[in-house]
Structure formats: C-alpha cells, structure tokens
Design a protein around this motif. Structure first.
Motif, PDB file in Angstrom:
ATOM      1  N   VAL A 127      -4.675 -25.968  -1.516  1.00  0.00           N
ATOM      2  CA  VAL A 127      -3.724 -25.749  -0.391  1.00  0.00           C
ATOM      3  C   VAL A 127      -4.452 -25.016   0.685  1.00  0.00           C
ATOM      4  O   VAL A 127      -5.480 -24.330   0.700  1.00  0.00           O
ATOM      5  N   THR A 128      -4.023 -25.514   2.179  1.00  0.00           N
ATOM      6  CA  THR A 128      -4.679 -24.887   3.164  1.00  0.00           C
ATOM      7  C   THR A 128      -4.681 -23.373   3.246  1.00  0.00           C
ATOM      8  O   THR A 128      -3.447 -22.839   3.300  1.00  0.00           O
ATOM      9  N   PRO A 129      -5.556 -22.623   3.789  1.00  0.00           N
ATOM     10  CA  PRO A 129      -5.417 -21.207   3.973  1.00  0.00           C
ATOM     11  C   PRO A 129      -4.390 -20.749   4.990  1.00  0.00           C
ATOM     12  O   PRO A 129      -4.036 -21.664   5.768  1.00  0.00           O
ATOM     13  N   GLY A 130      -3.989 -19.602   5.170  1.00  0.00           N
ATOM     14  CA  GLY A 130      -2.870 -19.135   5.959  1.00  0.00           C
ATOM     15  C   GLY A 130      -3.252 -19.372   7.455  1.00  0.00           C
ATOM     16  O   GLY A 130      -4.546 -19.381   7.795  1.00  0.00           O
ATOM     17  N   TYR A 131      -2.345 -18.546   8.216  1.00  0.00           N
ATOM     18  CA  TYR A 131      -2.565 -18.885   9.842  1.00  0.00           C
ATOM     19  C   TYR A 131      -2.899 -17.556  10.263  1.00  0.00           C
ATOM     20  O   TYR A 131      -2.422 -16.323   9.821  1.00  0.00           O
ATOM     21  N   LEU A 132      -4.120 -17.245  11.096  1.00  0.00           N
ATOM     22  CA  LEU A 132      -4.317 -15.973  11.803  1.00  0.00           C
ATOM     23  C   LEU A 132      -4.324 -16.493  13.202  1.00  0.00           C
ATOM     24  O   LEU A 132      -5.144 -17.211  13.767  1.00  0.00           O
ATOM     25  N   SER A 133      -3.365 -15.791  14.074  1.00  0.00           N
ATOM     26  CA  SER A 133      -3.216 -16.208  15.417  1.00  0.00           C
ATOM     27  C   SER A 133      -4.322 -15.610  16.233  1.00  0.00           C
ATOM     28  O   SER A 133      -4.848 -14.645  15.886  1.00  0.00           O
ATOM     29  N   ASN A 145       3.789   1.604  18.447  1.00  0.00           N
ATOM     30  CA  ASN A 145       4.531   0.724  17.786  1.00  0.00           C
ATOM     31  C   ASN A 145       3.407  -0.065  17.120  1.00  0.00           C
ATOM     32  O   ASN A 145       2.271  -0.035  17.513  1.00  0.00           O
ATOM     33  N   PRO A 146       3.592  -0.863  16.239  1.00  0.00           N
ATOM     34  CA  PRO A 146       2.737  -1.613  15.346  1.00  0.00           C
ATOM     35  C   PRO A 146       2.250  -3.001  16.249  1.00  0.00           C
ATOM     36  O   PRO A 146       2.942  -2.998  17.157  1.00  0.00           O
ATOM     37  N   VAL A 147       1.159  -3.530  15.781  1.00  0.00           N
ATOM     38  CA  VAL A 147       0.720  -4.548  16.534  1.00  0.00           C
ATOM     39  C   VAL A 147       1.650  -5.817  16.256  1.00  0.00           C
ATOM     40  O   VAL A 147       2.330  -5.994  15.307  1.00  0.00           O
ATOM     41  N   ASP A 148       1.818  -6.851  17.125  1.00  0.00           N
ATOM     42  CA  ASP A 148       2.425  -8.170  17.280  1.00  0.00           C
ATOM     43  C   ASP A 148       1.437  -9.182  16.496  1.00  0.00           C
ATOM     44  O   ASP A 148       0.553  -9.651  17.038  1.00  0.00           O
ATOM     45  N   ALA A 149       1.643  -9.367  15.402  1.00  0.00           N
ATOM     46  CA  ALA A 149       0.620 -10.391  14.563  1.00  0.00           C
ATOM     47  C   ALA A 149       0.866 -11.935  14.910  1.00  0.00           C
ATOM     48  O   ALA A 149       0.151 -12.810  14.548  1.00  0.00           O
ATOM     49  N   ASP A 150       2.040 -12.034  15.713  1.00  0.00           N
ATOM     50  CA  ASP A 150       2.059 -13.481  16.391  1.00  0.00           C
ATOM     51  C   ASP A 150       2.347 -14.563  15.244  1.00  0.00           C
ATOM     52  O   ASP A 150       1.896 -15.782  15.221  1.00  0.00           O
ATOM     53  N   GLY A 151       3.005 -14.208  14.332  1.00  0.00           N
ATOM     54  CA  GLY A 151       3.248 -15.245  13.025  1.00  0.00           C
ATOM     55  C   GLY A 151       2.303 -15.594  12.282  1.00  0.00           C
ATOM     56  O   GLY A 151       1.981 -16.257  11.477  1.00  0.00           O
ATOM     57  N   SER A 152       1.180 -14.597  12.143  1.00  0.00           N
ATOM     58  CA  SER A 152      -0.040 -14.766  11.407  1.00  0.00           C
ATOM     59  C   SER A 152       0.598 -14.474   9.901  1.00  0.00           C
ATOM     60  O   SER A 152       1.345 -13.685   9.555  1.00  0.00           O
ATOM     61  N   SER A 153      -0.125 -15.118   9.070  1.00  0.00           N
ATOM     62  CA  SER A 153       0.224 -15.077   7.522  1.00  0.00           C
ATOM     63  C   SER A 153       0.066 -13.748   6.905  1.00  0.00           C
ATOM     64  O   SER A 153      -0.898 -13.186   7.069  1.00  0.00           O
ATOM     65  N   ALA A 154       1.083 -13.154   6.301  1.00  0.00           N
ATOM     66  CA  ALA A 154       1.055 -11.806   5.832  1.00  0.00           C
ATOM     67  C   ALA A 154       0.317 -11.823   4.494  1.00  0.00           C
ATOM     68  O   ALA A 154       0.593 -13.274   3.550  1.00  0.00           O
ATOM     69  N   PRO A 155      -0.212 -10.918   3.804  1.00  0.00           N
ATOM     70  CA  PRO A 155      -0.413  -9.681   4.578  1.00  0.00           C
ATOM     71  C   PRO A 155      -1.759  -9.740   5.452  1.00  0.00           C
ATOM     72  O   PRO A 155      -2.542 -10.345   5.297  1.00  0.00           O
ATOM     73  N   VAL A 156      -1.572  -8.985   6.649  1.00  0.00           N
ATOM     74  CA  VAL A 156      -2.658  -8.690   7.547  1.00  0.00           C
ATOM     75  C   VAL A 156      -3.125  -7.341   7.526  1.00  0.00           C
ATOM     76  O   VAL A 156      -2.427  -6.593   7.602  1.00  0.00           O
ATOM     77  N   THR A 157      -4.634  -7.074   7.522  1.00  0.00           N
ATOM     78  CA  THR A 157      -5.057  -5.761   7.582  1.00  0.00           C
ATOM     79  C   THR A 157      -5.773  -5.580   8.709  1.00  0.00           C
ATOM     80  O   THR A 157      -6.182  -6.652   9.431  1.00  0.00           O
ATOM     81  N   GLY A 190      -9.464 -15.561   6.682  1.00  0.00           N
ATOM     82  CA  GLY A 190     -10.439 -15.100   7.175  1.00  0.00           C
ATOM     83  C   GLY A 190     -10.313 -13.898   8.034  1.00  0.00           C
ATOM     84  O   GLY A 190      -9.376 -13.051   7.974  1.00  0.00           O
ATOM     85  N   SER A 191     -11.224 -13.808   9.087  1.00  0.00           N
ATOM     86  CA  SER A 191     -11.061 -12.686  10.101  1.00  0.00           C
ATOM     87  C   SER A 191     -11.309 -12.926  11.477  1.00  0.00           C
ATOM     88  O   SER A 191     -11.992 -13.992  11.732  1.00  0.00           O
ATOM     89  N   ARG A 192     -10.675 -12.179  12.414  1.00  0.00           N
ATOM     90  CA  ARG A 192     -11.000 -12.630  13.942  1.00  0.00           C
ATOM     91  C   ARG A 192     -11.004 -11.130  14.535  1.00  0.00           C
ATOM     92  O   ARG A 192     -10.539 -10.275  14.194  1.00  0.00           O
TER      93      ARG A 192
END
Length: 322
Positions: free
Chosen positions: A23-29, A50-62, A150-152
């Motif tokens: 399965v293809t890994p999740g999305y990180l905008s 306010n929290p960050v806007d993750a722009d649809g990135s796959s949860a969970p995001v740290t 991954g990370s960005r």
C-alpha cells in the motif's frame, strides 16, 4: 472456455495480484501552514494559538518546533527560550472547589521554564504570562511535520508578534435608582470606571466608589452594601477575604484572569448605596426625597498580575449621610 468466463478469471487474477502489492504510504502536504499568520500575542497574557492547518495530510501528524528566530536579525531568539519562574497545574483545578491557598497549591507547582509550550500533536503554541520578560517584536519559526509517509521541514512557516496590550478589560458601568420598598426604578447618569495599574508587583485590586465630587464612600461603615441576588466584589475573592478600609475594598488574588470565575450575572459587580447615605441630584427621581437608593454596577477583568486601582465615579450623586 467461454469468453465471459475467461475475462472474469483474468480480472480475478488481477485483483489477487494487486492485493499483494504494498500500500502506498500516506500524504504529507507541502502546504502545511498557520492561517493566523503572523499570530498576535499580547505580552504577559496567557494565550493559546490555533492549531496548524495540515492541508489534508494523512493523520496522525506530529510536529516539532525546530527554531525560533528574531525576524529583525535572523538570529536564534535566546529571549524566547530563556527560563522564567511560573506556576503550572499538576492536576485538575476546579476554581469552584479549590478556593483556598492550601487547595490551590496542592494542584500547582512552581517551574523554571520558557515562556511558551509547543503542542506536538496540533502545532499550536501556548504563551504564558512570562512573555512580559521577552522583547517586543516579530519572531519567525521553523517546524518539522512527520506522518506515515515521512518527514518534511517547513522553513519560515509562521511568525508571531509580541506587543504590549492593555493588562485589563474595562466593560463599563451603569447606575440605577430604586425607590425604597418597591421595584420602581430608573437610570442615573452613567458612571465612569477608571482602571489604573499602579505597579507590576503583587496580585491586588483596590476598589473605590466615589461621588461626583470625588469623595469616596466608606465600605467600613457599610455605605455601600451587597444586593442579595447579585454578585458583589466578595463573590470573586476566591483565595483571600476582602480587606475593608474607610475608602476602599481590597482583594488579593492569585490567578489571572481576575475574576477567574463568573457569578450569576457573569463578571458584573453590583452594589447598593442606601438613600440615607447618598443624595441624588434634583430632577432624576420622581420626588426629591431621600427614599431612593443608588445602585451602581460595573464589569472588569484583569489579564495580568500587578496592583490595580479601580475607581467608580458616580455623577449626579453626592455622599451626604443623614
């Protein structure tokens, strides 16, 4: 073999083959961002962003805060990371129950930490009252986001600006007359409420009620009294009893904002000055007798510690005990 059956077998084989693929890994905008940018932070006032806007990135995001820099110099903001003493709660605080110093101290402790916390789950900041020790200005920060793909790193992803705001909120005052023994009432001229921060030291508020000539009414002589169905200054004195003097009521508080809890009428404070203490100017009440009480009400909140003088000036009213 019939053609429809053959096609079906081919499709089934394709499904089996695809099901074995990884399965293809999740999305990180690439567009993770802070929508309220720059964030405005009043120094010395506890503020949660306010929290960050993750722009649809796959949860969970740290999230990890990598650096904060002074925008004017581009250098690491040492003042932001400097440690200062402040209280933190170590267990649940209920202001309706934890109303003594002993109970309050049982749920908090003194720490020596920077003026902010960064939430790794939301990317939000919490700024504490110790920002009053940080220089004014705008600060830029970098954040790293990580999820299953991954990370960005997001360089210069946001900014916050520290500015000096008012350490209090003045929501104004009003005043009514009531005829003794009745519900008949009317308005007296709008009082002036003046809030002065006398010092940045301590946690004290001094309340003074004065007539149109600047003469203070005497709380020590019960010249203004509580109204049984309304909140008074004493309602909000959670940790220390009020100190009563000839000119003022004094409350030593422990936590900001003050008041920390609402009464039955929110944060509004009500008092009644009996007719035998105050004389109302002619033409305001139906008759010129001393059978009318003066009933000021006012609302304020203090956002920072310090010593404050709150003065309620009542026009059209004269202190004149009989």
């Amino acid at each position: 073999m019939k053609i429809p059956q053959y096609i079906g077998l081919v499709l089934l084989a394709g499904l089996v083959t695809n099901s074995c693929q990884k399965v293809t890994p999740g999305y990180l905008s690439q567009q993770i961002r802070y929508t309220d940018n720059p964030i405005q932070i009043a120094r010395g006032i506890v503020t949660e962003t306010n929290p960050v806007d993750a722009d649809g990135s796959s949860a969970p995001v740290t999230y990890e805060l990598l650096d904060v820099r002074d925008s004017a110099t581009g250098k690491h903001a040492d003042a932001i990371y400097a440690n200062h003493q402040r209280y933190v709660f170590i267990s649940q605080f209920d202001p309706a129950i934890d109303s003594t110093i002993e109970l309050l101290n049982s749920v908090r402790k003194l720490v020596n930490e920077p003026c902010f916390d960064f939430n790794v789950h939301t990317g939000a900041f919490t700024f504490y009252s110790t920002t009053d020790s940080v220089p004014l200005g705008t600060y830029t920060y970098d954040v790293k986001a990580t999820n299953e793909s991954g990370s960005r790193i997001y360089k210069d992803v946001g900014r916050f600006t520290l500015y000096d705001g008012l350490p209090y909120e003045n929501d104004g005052a009003a005043c009514a007359w009531f005829q003794d023994g009745t519900t008949t009432s009317g308005d007296i001229a709008t009082p002036q409420m003046k809030i002065e921060r006398l010092s940045t030291n301590g946690y004290r508020v001094i309340l003074k009620v004065e007539d149109q000539n600047g003469t203070p009414f005497k709380p020590s002589n019960n010249e203004y009294i509580e109204r049984g169905d309304r909140s008074s200054f004493r309602t909000f004195a959670r940790f220390h009893p009020l100190t009563v003097t000839d000119t003022a009521l004094i409350c030593d508080f422990e936590l900001t904002p003050f008041p920390i809890i609402q009464g039955a009428q929110g944060y509004t404070i009500y008092y009644r000055i009996p007719g035998n203490i105050a004389r109302i100017d002619p033409g305001i009440t139906p008759a010129g007798t001393r059978t009318y009480s003066v009933n000021p009400r006012f609302t304020f909140r203090l956002w920072q510690g310090g010593t404050y003088l709150v003065t309620i000036h009542l026009p059209k009213v004269t202190r004149d005990p009989i």
